[in-house]
Design a protein around this motif. Structure first.
Motif, PDB file in Angstrom:
ATOM      1  N   THR A 190       0.826  -1.210   0.000  1.00  0.00           N
ATOM      2  CA  THR A 190       0.000   0.000   0.000  1.00  0.00           C
ATOM      3  C   THR A 190       0.861   1.261   0.000  1.00  0.00           C
ATOM      4  N   ALA A 191       1.909   1.257   0.827  1.00  0.00           N
ATOM      5  CA  ALA A 191       2.813   2.416   0.881  1.00  0.00           C
ATOM      6  C   ALA A 191       3.477   2.648  -0.478  1.00  0.00           C
TER       7      ALA A 191
ATOM      8  N   VAL B 167       0.802   4.033  -2.961  1.00  0.00           N
ATOM      9  CA  VAL B 167       0.493   5.441  -2.694  1.00  0.00           C
ATOM     10  C   VAL B 167       1.616   6.340  -3.205  1.00  0.00           C
TER      11      VAL B 167
ATOM     12  N   PHE C 204       1.300   6.552  -6.930  1.00  0.00           N
ATOM     13  CA  PHE C 204       0.124   7.362  -7.261  1.00  0.00           C
ATOM     14  C   PHE C 204       0.428   8.853  -7.122  1.00  0.00           C
ATOM     15  N   LEU C 205       1.026   9.249  -6.006  1.00  0.00           N
ATOM     16  CA  LEU C 205       1.309  10.664  -5.763  1.00  0.00           C
ATOM     17  C   LEU C 205       2.302  11.217  -6.782  1.00  0.00           C
TER      18      LEU C 205
ATOM     19  N   TRP D 156      -5.408   3.589 -12.686  1.00  0.00           N
ATOM     20  CA  TRP D 156      -5.768   4.039 -11.346  1.00  0.00           C
ATOM     21  C   TRP D 156      -7.273   4.146 -11.161  1.00  0.00           C
TER      22      TRP D 156
END
Length: 495
Positions: A109-110, A113, A116-117, A467
Motif C-alpha cells: 500500500t505504501a 500510494v 500514485f502521488l 488508477w
C-alpha cells in the motif's frame, strides 16, 4: 481460520516490515532516519531470537554465521549480509504466508500510494531524463522516491510474494494471476524503461509456471536447477573480469550502455583489488573514472567486498536450499531463487543493504532443516533455554475466510453499477487533473524547449485507466467491510 501468533513472531514481523518498507520508500543509508530504522529492526530481531529456545548445535551454527558476517562488516564496512542472515535465521519462527500477507498489505500500500502521488505530479520524481527511442524522445521517469534502476524491484518482490501466496491454485487461476501481475510490470516499465526488471519479472512468471505444472523434478531437473544457479554466479563474475571495453562501451552500443558501464565498473574493481578471506574496503584509486562507484554484479560484489569465506558459505546455503526445494517439489520457491540469481548478474541487491532479497527467508527454512538433519546424525540435542522465553506469549485470532468470501461476493454483485460509475468519474477526473498539471510532468522536464507531449498523452491515458480501475475496484472490499461492521454492531445490540 483460527490461529495463534507468538510475540517472537510479532517482533520478527516488525523487524522485516520496518527495514523492508523504509527501503522501498527511498530511505537510504547515511542519514539519522535510516540509522533509527536500523536500530529498531536490530532490537526487534534480537528480542525475537532470544524468545525462542533452540538446541546448542543450532545456536552455535547461528553464532558462527553472525560472527563471520560481523567480521566482514568490521573489515569492509558493509552490513548487508548481517541483515540478510538475521532475515534467514529468524524465518524459522514465523508463518511465511502471514508475513507476506502483511507485507503486501502494508508495504504494498505504501509503495502504491508513493507511485500514485508521483505519477500525478503531487510529489517529485527522484530521477528523470530524456531517452531517445525509435518512436522519438520520451521522458524516462522513476515516478517515486527511488532511483530509476530500482523503481521496479519492489514490484518484483511483491510479484514473488503473490505467487507464493497463490502457489496452490490451479493452472487457469495461476495464468490469470500471472497475466495481471505482468500487466502491472508493463505499466511500471512504460515509465521507467528498466529493462532488467522487465526481463526478470517475465522470467519469474515463466519459471513459476514451469516448476508448478511442467516440471517432473527428476535427476535432470536437479542438475539443471543447480546448474542454472551456478551459471548465473559464474557469469556475474566472469563477464566483468573479462570485459575490456571502454567506460561506456564505445560506439554502436547505445541501447546497452547501462549494462556495459556496469561491466566496466566490475572490471575496474577487479583489477584494483585482491580477494580477501573475510572482507575488505575496496580500493578505488581513480574515483572519477566511474560514475556509479558500486559493483553491480552481486556475486562479484560478494566475493570482493565480503571475502572468500562468506562467498563460499552463502553459495553453499543457496545450494542446500535448492536441494531442499527440489525434494519438497517447491516449484514456486525454486522460481523465486533462480529469478534472484538472474537479477544478481547485473544488480547488487542480493547481498547489499537493499533488504529486498526475500529468497533468504526460504534459504533460512532450508538451513534450519539441514541443521536438524545434521544434529540428528550427530546425536547432539542439548537444548538451550531462551532467556526471554517466559515473555513469548501466544495470542489467538480467528478469521472466517468463508464468511468474508461470501460478503465479498455479495458486495461484488451490489456494487457493479457503483464501480462502473466510479470508474468513469475517476477516469474523467484523472484526465482533467493531468492536463491541468501539464500531463503531471516533473518540474524541470520542459527545459531546453523540449516537451515530451506525444508519448505522454498515451501514457497518461493508460495511467488514468489503471488508477481508475484500482480505485473503483476498491469499492467492493470497502463496501463489504462497512457491511460487516454494521452487522457486528447490530448483533451486539441484540445481546
Amino acid at each position: 481460520m483460527e490461529g495463534r501468533i507468538k510475540i517472537s513472531e510479532i517482533f520478527y514481523v516488525i523487524f522485516f516490515l520496518v527495514l523492508f518498507t523504509t527501503r522501498i520508500l527511498g530511505l537510504v543509508e547515511g542519514n539519522m532516519g535510516y540509522n533509527i530504522t536500523l536500530l529498531i529492526g536490530a532490537v526487534c530481531f534480537l528480542l525475537s531470537y532470544l524468545m525462542n529456545s533452540e538446541s546448542l548445535f543450532t545456536r552455535m551454527c547461528d553464532l558462527g554465521l553472525i560472527i563471520v558476517a560481523s567480521l566482514a562488516y568490521v573489515l569492509s564496512g558493509e552490513k548487508g549480509l548481517l541483515l540478510f542472515f538475521a532475515m534467514m535465521i529468524g524465518a524459522r519462527v514465523i508463518s511465511v504466508e502471514r508475513l507476506f500477507r502483511l507485507s503486501l498489505f502494508l508495504s504494498g500500500t505504501a509503495y502504491g500510494v508513493m507511485i500514485f502521488l508521483c505519477v500525478f505530479g503531487l510529489i517529485q520524481d527522484k530521477e528523470y531524463y530524456p531517452l531517445a527511442t525509435p518512436v522519438g524522445d520520451i521522458l524516462r521517469r522513476s515516478i517515486s522516491l527511488l532511483q530509476l534502476n530500482v523503481i521496479m524491484v519492489p514490484y518484483l518482490v511483491f510479484m514473488m510474494m503473490v505467487l507464493f501466496l497463490y502457489k496452490n491454485e490451479n493452472k487457469r487461476r495461476t495464468v490469470s494471476i500471472s497475466l495481471l501481475l505482468f500487466a502491472g510490470l508493463i505499466y511500471l516499465f512504460i515509465y521507467s524503461f528498466a529493462k532488467t526488471a522487465l526481463i526478470v519479472g517475465s522470467l519469474v512468471l515463466v519459471l513459476h509456471y514451469y516448476y508448478r505444472f511442467k516440471c517432473n523434478f527428476s535427476l535432470l531437473t536437479r542438475l539443471l536447477t543447480h546448474g542454472y544457479y551456478l551459471f548465473c554466479s559464474f557469469i556475474g563474475i566472469l563477464c566483468p573480469v573479462l570485459y575490456e571495453g571502454e567506460i561506456f562501451g564505445g560506439e554502436g552500443n547505445t541501447h546497452f550502455l547501462s549494462w556495459l558501464h556496469r561491466l566496466y565498473i566490475g572490471h575496474y574493481y577487479w583489477i584494483n583489488n585482491t580477494i580477501s578471506l573475510f572482507g575488505q574496503r575496496l580500493n578505488d584509486p581513480d574515483p572519477e573514472s566511474v560514475i556509479y562507484p558500486v559493483i553491480h554484479q552481486s556475486q562479484l560484489y560478494l566475493l570482493l567486498q565480503y571475502g572468500l569465506i562468506l562467498f563460499l558459505v552463502v553459495n553453499l546455503l543457496y545450494h542446500i536450499a535448492i536441494e531442499d526445494m527440489i525434494k519438497r517439489k517447491a516449484g514456486t520457491e525454486i522460481a523465486i531463487v533462480l529469478s534472484y540469481a538472474t537479477i544478481g548478474i547485473v544488480e547488487p541487491l542480493l547481498f547489499n543493504l537493499s533488504f529486498k532479497n526475500i529468497s533468504f527467508i526460504f534459504v533460512g527454512l532450508a538451513y534450519t532443516s539441514f541443521i536438524k538433519l545434521i544434529e540428528g546424525k550427530l546425536k547432539v540435542k542439548t537444548k538451550i533455554i531462551a532467556p526471554l522465553m517466559r515473555f513469548n506469549h501466544a495470542f489467538s485470532y480467528s478469521i472466517d475466510y468463508d464468511k468474508w468470501k461470501e460478503r465479498l461476493t455479495v458486495a461484488h454483485q451490489k456494487t457493479k453499477q457503483k464501480r462502473l460509475f466510479a470508474f468513469v468519474g475517476l477516469f474523467a477526473g484523472f484526465i482533467i487533473i493531468m492536463i491541468m498539471t501539464k500531463i503531471a510532468l516533473p518540474k524541470g522536464a520542459e527545459t531546453d524547449g523540449t516537451i515530451f507531449m506525444g508519448f505522454e498523452y498515451g501514457r497518461f491515458v493508460i495511467t488514468a485507466v489503471v488508477w481508475s480501475a484500482v480505485l473503483s475496484g476498491a469499492i467492493t472490499p470497502i463496501f463489504a467491510v462497512v457491511k460487516a461492521v454494521r452487522t457486528s454492531k447490530l448483533e451486539r445490540k441484540r445481546y
